[in-house]
Design an enzyme around this catalytic site. Structure first.
Site, PDB file in Angstrom:
ATOM      1  N   LYS A   1       0.831  -1.214   0.000  1.00  0.00           N
ATOM      2  CA  LYS A   1       0.000   0.000   0.000  1.00  0.00           C
ATOM      3  C   LYS A   1       0.867   1.267   0.000  1.00  0.00           C
ATOM      4  CE  LYS A   1      -3.452   2.802   0.519  1.00  0.00           C
ATOM      5  NZ  LYS A   1      -4.144   3.264  -0.669  1.00  0.00           N
TER       6      LYS A   1
ATOM      7  N   LYS B   1       0.847  11.450   5.909  1.00  0.00           N
ATOM      8  CA  LYS B   1       1.098  10.279   6.775  1.00  0.00           C
ATOM      9  C   LYS B   1       1.735   9.145   5.967  1.00  0.00           C
ATOM     10  CE  LYS B   1      -2.454   7.777   6.988  1.00  0.00           C
ATOM     11  NZ  LYS B   1      -3.097   6.547   6.666  1.00  0.00           N
TER      12      LYS B   1
HETATM   13  P1  NAP Z   1     -11.308   9.607   7.818  1.00  0.00           P
HETATM   14  O1  NAP Z   1     -12.488   9.985   7.008  1.00  0.00           O
HETATM   15  O2  NAP Z   1     -10.363  10.665   8.283  1.00  0.00           O
HETATM   16  O3  NAP Z   1     -11.842   8.749   9.084  1.00  0.00           O
HETATM   17  C1  NAP Z   1     -10.943   8.329  10.069  1.00  0.00           C
HETATM   18  C2  NAP Z   1     -11.612   7.335  11.007  1.00  0.00           C
HETATM   19  O4  NAP Z   1     -10.651   6.970  12.021  1.00  0.00           O
HETATM   20  C3  NAP Z   1     -12.829   7.900  11.740  1.00  0.00           C
HETATM   21  O5  NAP Z   1     -13.756   6.851  11.978  1.00  0.00           O
HETATM   22  C4  NAP Z   1     -12.193   8.361  13.050  1.00  0.00           C
HETATM   23  O6  NAP Z   1     -13.107   8.464  14.125  1.00  0.00           O
HETATM   24  C5  NAP Z   1     -11.214   7.235  13.312  1.00  0.00           C
HETATM   25  N1  NAP Z   1     -10.167   7.612  14.249  1.00  0.00           N
HETATM   26  C6  NAP Z   1      -9.179   8.517  14.042  1.00  0.00           C
HETATM   27  N2  NAP Z   1      -8.395   8.605  15.150  1.00  0.00           N
HETATM   28  C7  NAP Z   1      -8.920   7.732  16.053  1.00  0.00           C
HETATM   29  C8  NAP Z   1      -8.563   7.357  17.380  1.00  0.00           C
HETATM   30  N3  NAP Z   1      -7.497   7.902  18.002  1.00  0.00           N
HETATM   31  N4  NAP Z   1      -9.334   6.441  18.004  1.00  0.00           N
HETATM   32  C9  NAP Z   1     -10.397   5.881  17.387  1.00  0.00           C
HETATM   33  N5  NAP Z   1     -10.791   6.186  16.138  1.00  0.00           N
HETATM   34  C10 NAP Z   1     -10.053   7.104  15.480  1.00  0.00           C
HETATM   35  O7  NAP Z   1     -10.382   8.567   7.042  1.00  0.00           O
HETATM   36  P2  NAP Z   1     -10.729   7.670   5.753  1.00  0.00           P
HETATM   37  O8  NAP Z   1     -10.575   8.504   4.547  1.00  0.00           O
HETATM   38  O9  NAP Z   1     -11.968   6.897   6.009  1.00  0.00           O
HETATM   39  O10 NAP Z   1      -9.454   6.687   5.782  1.00  0.00           O
HETATM   40  C11 NAP Z   1      -9.330   5.635   6.715  1.00  0.00           C
HETATM   41  C12 NAP Z   1      -8.019   4.910   6.410  1.00  0.00           C
HETATM   42  O11 NAP Z   1      -8.051   4.417   5.056  1.00  0.00           O
HETATM   43  C13 NAP Z   1      -6.764   5.801   6.498  1.00  0.00           C
HETATM   44  O12 NAP Z   1      -5.702   5.028   6.971  1.00  0.00           O
HETATM   45  C14 NAP Z   1      -6.538   6.221   5.055  1.00  0.00           C
HETATM   46  O13 NAP Z   1      -5.183   6.544   4.808  1.00  0.00           O
HETATM   47  C15 NAP Z   1      -6.976   4.974   4.318  1.00  0.00           C
HETATM   48  N6  NAP Z   1      -7.459   5.168   2.927  1.00  0.00           N
HETATM   49  C16 NAP Z   1      -8.292   6.203   2.617  1.00  0.00           C
HETATM   50  C17 NAP Z   1      -8.738   6.345   1.311  1.00  0.00           C
HETATM   51  C18 NAP Z   1      -9.632   7.477   0.888  1.00  0.00           C
HETATM   52  O14 NAP Z   1      -9.757   7.720  -0.320  1.00  0.00           O
HETATM   53  N7  NAP Z   1     -10.270   8.192   1.801  1.00  0.00           N
HETATM   54  C19 NAP Z   1      -8.358   5.421   0.340  1.00  0.00           C
HETATM   55  C20 NAP Z   1      -7.556   4.347   0.695  1.00  0.00           C
HETATM   56  C21 NAP Z   1      -7.103   4.234   2.004  1.00  0.00           C
HETATM   57  P3  NAP Z   1     -13.934   9.848  14.342  1.00  0.00           P
HETATM   58  O15 NAP Z   1     -15.132   9.737  13.439  1.00  0.00           O
HETATM   59  O16 NAP Z   1     -14.268   9.813  15.777  1.00  0.00           O
HETATM   60  O17 NAP Z   1     -13.015  10.975  13.986  1.00  0.00           O
END
Ligand code: NAP
Length: 284
Positions: free
Chosen positions: A173, A241
């Site tokens: 990844k 990150k």
């Molecule tokens: P996001 O929208 O920023 O959501 C982050 C999630 O993590 C939320 O549910 C958040 O909870 C939770 N979280 C963050 N810090 C936390 C903590 N200390 N304790 C418990 N929960 C915590 O991120 P996302 O876009 O869904 O991405 C999630 C992962 O997939 C990341 O690693 C990202 O790099 C990866 N990813 C993202 C994409 C994309 O296009 N978005 C594509 C591939 C991979 P809250 O709701 O309480 O903040």
């Protein structure tokens, strides 16, 4: 109804549509999110709610985690009421977040000692692919656990591939996201150069998207640039990150170094916006 009971942790931009795929596929899904208000939409679709990660793993067979970063993983796995505060023997934990290979290896060792299995299974693709079950899923871990959960992963992705031992999914990844960063900065710089030469953004993007260099990324992010829409599908802070994780794993190419500098500089102003908001940074 599928008999495997799924626990889902993390309802961010990706977690919500991914969990929805499993509910639509008739799995019994229990969800947990740190900010409880995000659970309501899933509850309406038929999901059960767990008060803590500990309650969630007790009630389910397979737990899927889709949260931000290594610090969030520490919290969810090892915090008070975290996954490791429960009896976890016989469970399979799938970590689909983009995190370091080293934290996956650490969590996998802990799981093994307690008779459970851990797979790192990060995804390529963004919100649109999550909404349509078209993600690409790269997995590190033991083949027996992978074979058991492959049908679940295939509800969310068009490809779920085992690439090696624990941590290998995360390494794959980080390699892919290094290319993603280069695509984003490259597209931004190309659009700005063309604009300086008097070429309209729409015209340039129509040419790119009909040419061999066009792809799904240039299409989706090109549309975002044209619409001046920088709402995060993949937040810019997450690529910072990922580039830092890749650096920690030893990536040292000139392009990766430049991209990290660019995205770090963009992060303060545009970190919560989409990755393609890098165009505003490059424009200066
Ligand atoms: P996001 O929208 O920023 O959501 C982050 C999630 O993590 C939320 O549910 C958040 O909870 C939770 N979280 C963050 N810090 C936390 C903590 N200390 N304790 C418990 N929960 C915590 O991120 P996302 O876009 O869904 O991405 C999630 C992962 O997939 C990341 O690693 C990202 O790099 C990866 N990813 C993202 C994409 C994309 O296009 N978005 C594509 C591939 C991979 P809250 O709701 O309480 O903040």
């Amino acid at each position: 109804m599928n008999t495997t009971k799924i626990g889902w942790i993390g309802l961010g931009n990706m977690g919500i549509p991914m969990a929805e795929q499993l509910i639509k596929a008739d799995y019994a899904v229990t969800v947990y999110n740190r900010s409880k208000e995000k659970e309501a939409a899933l509850k309406e679709m038929g999901a059960s709610i767990a008060e803590t990660p500990r309650d969630l793993i007790v009630a389910t067979d397979v737990v899927i985690v889709m949260i931000s970063d290594d610090a969030a993983i520490e919290q969810i796995f090892k915090g008070e009421d975290g996954l490791f505060s429960a009896e976890i023997s016989g469970k399979i934990i799938i970590n689909m977040s983009t995190v370091s290979p080293s934290i996956s290896k650490e969590m996998a060792t802990f799981c093994k000692e307690r008779g459970s299995a851990y797979l790192d299974a990060p995804v390529s693709g963004s919100v649109k692919q999550a909404e349509t079950g078209q993600l690409v899923i790269m997995v590190g871990g033991e083949e027996t656990a992978f074979d058991q959960v492959k049908p679940v992963l295939e509800k969310m992705g068009k490809l779920a591939m085992l690439v090696g031992e624990n941590g290998a999914g995360n390494s794959a990844k980080l390699a892919i996201n290094s290319l993603l960063a280069l695509y984003a900065q490259g597209l931004a710089e190309t659009v700005l150069f063309a604009n300086q030469q008097g070429i309209k953004t729409e015209d340039l993007l129509a040419l790119i998207n009909n040419a061999a260099i066009g792809n799904i990324f240039t299409k989706i992010k090109g549309d975002a640039i044209t619409a001046n829409n920088y709402k995060a599908a993949f937040a810019l802070k997450h690529i910072v990150k990922d580039l830092n994780l890749a650096k920690a794993e030893g990536i040292a190419s000139p392009l990766a170094k430049t991209a990290l500098e660019t995205f770090e500089a963009a992060s303060a102003a545009y970190g919560e916006e989409d990755i393609i908001a890098v165009i505003k940074q490059v424009k200066g």
